[in-house]
Design a protein around this motif. Structure first.
Motif: not given
Ligand code: ARG
Length: 247
Positions: A205, A92, A179, A90, A50, A207
């Motif tokens: 999920q 969702t 996760d 992260g 990220d 992101y």
């Protein structure tokens, strides 16, 4: 007297406006530095998928910003109150959140999984968590999922990912449900030989990067993100952090 009062009002306005301008210049991006391999600290330095992705996007769109590390449960409220201008953690994309913040296009497909001690033989799938002590992270999709689907004996909600692992290793809980990326990462690294993931991936999920509602930044970020998916930049980062190409 009147003149002095007027001067004071003008001065107050100038100070107020200057403060506003200074604030507008600095974009603050929220991140929870405890979610490997998306965002975590190595020797005090923020790193991860990220982190690399957002830094590349910022460079592409000429955005000056600073990271604001915070617990995950503070991120959505921080966007709602506009104390941060964006967040990548992260997060969702889900309907409840879409009602209160705006999301970028999805940038990663994740899911939820179970982590147990390496020698645990009685927990293999979600149903086995019934009557067990389970830990997950506070204010996450896993908290929602467990509350809806499993009648646990005890549900420990912790703000920090490392504490989830600590609880499991010290026998404070029978399983962690969270996760898959941080659990797989832990099982492969610090937890090697001591813990294992079991069962399938529960609940897709996607992101997304999140913004306060109506943020003008979202479209710029989206354009850069899509460009990176087209030109191979995204694939390179993905390979760097996940050791394989995206499906
Ligand atoms: N994907 C989950 C959620 O959005 C958990 C995210 C936790 N992220 C973090 N940086 N701690 O609820």
């Amino acid at each position: 007297m009147k003149k002095m009062l007027r001067r004071m009002v003008v001065l107050a306005m100038v100070v107020f406006m200057a403060g506003g301008a200074a604030q507008a210049a600095e974009t603050v991006v929220g991140v929870d530095a405890n979610f490997m391999p998306f965002e975590f600290k190595v020797d005090g330095k923020l790193t991860g998928f990220d982190v690399d992705l957002f830094e590349a996007i910022a460079k592409e769109i000429g955005l000056d910003f600073k990271w604001q590390t915070m617990d995950f449960n503070g991120i959505i409220p921080g966007l709602q109150s506009k104390s941060i201008d964006a967040a990548i953690a992260g997060i969702t994309i889900k309907s409840e959140r879409e009602k209160v913040v705006d999301f970028s296009h999805p940038y990663y497909d994740s899911g939820l999984i179970i982590l147990v001690a390496a020698d645990n033989e009685d927990i293999k799938v979600l149903e086995d968590l019934k009557g067990k002590r389970v830990a997950t992270k506070l204010a996450t999709t896993s908290e929602d999922y467990l509350k809806k689907n499993v009648d646990t004996k005890e549900l420990k909600l912790l703000p920090n990912t490392d504490n989830l692992f600590m609880e499991l290793m010290t026998g404070g809980v029978d399983a962690v449900f969270f996760d898959s990326p941080p659990l797989l990462y832990f099982a492969k690294n610090q937890g090697k030989g001591k813990v294992k993931t079991v069962g399938p991936l529960y609940q897709g999920q996607p992101y997304g990067i999140a913004f306060p509602e109506g943020s003008p930044l979202r479209e710029k970020v989206n354009i850069a993100l899509l460009k990176f998916m087209e030109d191979g930049t995204y694939d390179k980062l993905y390979e760097k952090w996940f050791g394989a190409s995206p499906k």
